[in-house]
Design a protein around this motif. Structure first.
Motif, short mmCIF file in Angstrom:
data_model
loop_
_atom_site.label_atom_id
_atom_site.label_comp_id
_atom_site.label_asym_id
_atom_site.label_seq_id
_atom_site.Cartn_x
_atom_site.Cartn_y
_atom_site.Cartn_z
N HIS A 216 0.84 -1.19 0.00
CA HIS A 216 0.00 0.00 0.00
C HIS A 216 0.88 1.25 0.00
O HIS A 216 1.78 1.39 0.83
CB HIS A 216 -0.91 0.01 1.23
CG HIS A 216 -1.66 1.29 1.42
ND1 HIS A 216 -2.70 1.68 0.59
CD2 HIS A 216 -1.51 2.30 2.32
CE1 HIS A 216 -3.15 2.85 0.99
NE2 HIS A 216 -2.45 3.24 2.03
N LYS B 254 1.02 5.08 0.70
CA LYS B 254 0.25 6.00 1.52
C LYS B 254 -0.14 7.27 0.75
O LYS B 254 0.55 7.69 -0.19
CB LYS B 254 1.04 6.39 2.78
CG LYS B 254 1.25 5.23 3.74
CD LYS B 254 1.96 5.69 4.99
CE LYS B 254 2.07 4.58 6.02
NZ LYS B 254 2.82 3.43 5.54
N ILE C 157 -5.61 4.25 5.35
CA ILE C 157 -6.97 3.97 4.90
C ILE C 157 -7.45 2.72 5.62
O ILE C 157 -6.99 1.61 5.33
CB ILE C 157 -7.03 3.75 3.37
CG1 ILE C 157 -6.50 5.00 2.64
CG2 ILE C 157 -8.44 3.43 2.92
CD1 ILE C 157 -6.38 4.83 1.15
N ARG D 246 -8.52 -0.76 3.94
CA ARG D 246 -7.60 -1.72 3.31
C ARG D 246 -7.40 -2.96 4.17
O ARG D 246 -6.84 -3.95 3.71
CB ARG D 246 -6.27 -1.06 2.99
CG ARG D 246 -5.40 -0.67 4.16
CD ARG D 246 -4.21 0.17 3.66
NE ARG D 246 -3.30 0.55 4.72
CZ ARG D 246 -2.17 -0.11 5.02
NH1 ARG D 246 -1.86 -1.19 4.33
NH2 ARG D 246 -1.38 0.32 5.98
N LYS E 213 -9.61 -5.75 5.83
CA LYS E 213 -10.99 -6.26 5.85
C LYS E 213 -11.45 -6.56 7.27
O LYS E 213 -12.62 -6.44 7.58
CB LYS E 213 -11.08 -7.51 4.98
CG LYS E 213 -10.84 -7.24 3.50
CD LYS E 213 -11.00 -8.51 2.67
CE LYS E 213 -10.77 -8.23 1.20
NZ LYS E 213 -10.90 -9.45 0.36
N SER F 123 -12.98 2.52 12.24
CA SER F 123 -13.86 2.01 11.19
C SER F 123 -15.33 2.29 11.47
O SER F 123 -16.08 2.67 10.56
CB SER F 123 -13.65 0.51 11.01
OG SER F 123 -12.30 0.24 10.64
#
Length: 345
Positions: free
Chosen positions: A114, A116, A235, A238, A240, A329
């Motif tokens: 990932h 950033k 984020i 990303r 789950k 989240s």
């Protein structure tokens, strides 16, 4: 026909290798390590590029952003996987590394990393700069203690605010030593002042960020830990599952299974070392400093009784990461009593 490109990035030049679907090398070249030059070289209509791979490194975020912004299918690949794949080559050269990365793209044998967002990169730069000034100031203080000890002068336990006065009192009877200490103390003072500037900037960012303020409702989590977690995760979607954050930060044990052999080792120590250290420190604060009781501290104390304080601290650091991701989240805050929690973490 699809084509695949591998980039071996260095400071000045990037070695590029382009292969086709069958693995045949179509083009090899060296390009200046700048997004514009790479875009110009790779946007040739002769190449139908399906994937462009570059290994994660100091320049990877900058180059990836430039390539992706130009509409090229750039992929930043995990360093350990690239190293393991390229290790099979007898000779390590820039050309062979580019060829190897191109083949990794062709056979789809890689793990993407990932990259950033720009805001997270800026926040991480602030955290690293703040930590650097703090470490340099502490290093000067330790060196001062060592220099004075050669003359039989012991500083002892003294706070940062009274450190300079203590040094001046000890070295006052030796003019040459006093002059040296004044220079070192001036350098330390300047580092402390600039550290305060960056720390105040950090506090200002956290004050205006709703996510960081919610993360700080978790016991043991302060502004530095909250901002670092925000910049590291970047984020939350990303991941789950919130439990996936622990392995990503290297806070879960290694597992080695082979036949009847099944060994559980130490934590993997993969991922962001700075974030892992901060979570460990937050866990220590929760266990030793926090007076207010919570279900989380009770859980950690029970683990400490069964497995020891060291393992309990690591387990608590992992659970802090899981809880913080869950709070981020679902937009909630930390629930101090177990019965108030609606989700089992």
């Amino acid at each position: 026909m699809k084509h695949y490109a591998g980039l071996d990035v260095s400071v000045k030049e990037t070695t590029v290798c382009i292969v086709d679907e069958g693995g045949r090398i179509c083009r090899e070249m060296k390009v200046a390590s700048h997004p514009d030059d790479l875009v110009e070289a790779l946007k040739n209509p002769a190449w139908n590029l399906a994937r462009i791979g570059l290994e994660a490194g100091p320049l990877s975020q900058w180059l990836f952003s430039g390539l992706a912004g130009a509409g090229l299918p750039a992929i930043c690949i995990e360093t350990r996987h690239a190293k393991a794949f390229l290790k099979a080559q007898v000779n390590k050269t820039d050309r062979n590394d580019a060829r190897g990365i191109a083949q990794m793209m062709r056979v789809n044998l890689f793990r993407p990393v990932h990259v950033k967002t720009l805001m997270s990169q800026k926040r991480r730069a602030l955290l690293i700069a703040r930590k650097l000034l703090q470490e340099k100031a502490i290093a000067i203080e330790n060196d001062i203690r060592g220099l004075l000890r050669n003359f039989g002068l012991k500083v002892g336990i003294v706070g940062a605010a009274k450190f300079a006065d203590r040094i001046q009192d000890l070295s006052g009877d030796i003019p040459e030593l006093r002059d040296i200490m004044e220079v070192l103390l001036a350098a330390r003072q300047k580092l402390r002042e600039q550290f305060t500037v960056l720390h105040e900037r950090l506090l200002s960012i956290v004050k205006g960020d709703t996510v960081c303020r919610r993360l700080m409702t978790v016991p043991g989590v302060g502004p530095v830990v909250a901002l670092a977690f925000n910049a590291t995760v970047d984020i939350p979607a990303r991941f789950k599952n919130s439990k996936d954050v622990g392995p990503a930060l290297g806070l879960t044990p290694r597992l080695h299974q082979s036949g009847e052999d099944n060994r559980v080792g130490r934590v993997s120590l993969c991922g962001d070392a700075m974030m892992r250290t901060l979570l460990y420190e937050a866990a220590q604060v929760l266990l030793t400093v926090m007076k207010k009781w919570s279900w989380l501290k009770a859980w950690a104390m029970n683990v400490a009784k069964r497995r020891g304080r060291q393992r309990a601290t690591v387990a608590l650091a992992r659970r802090l990461a899981v809880i913080m991701h869950r709070i981020w989240s679902d937009g909630s805050e930390f629930r101090w009593a177990r019965e108030e929690a609606t989700a089992v973490i």
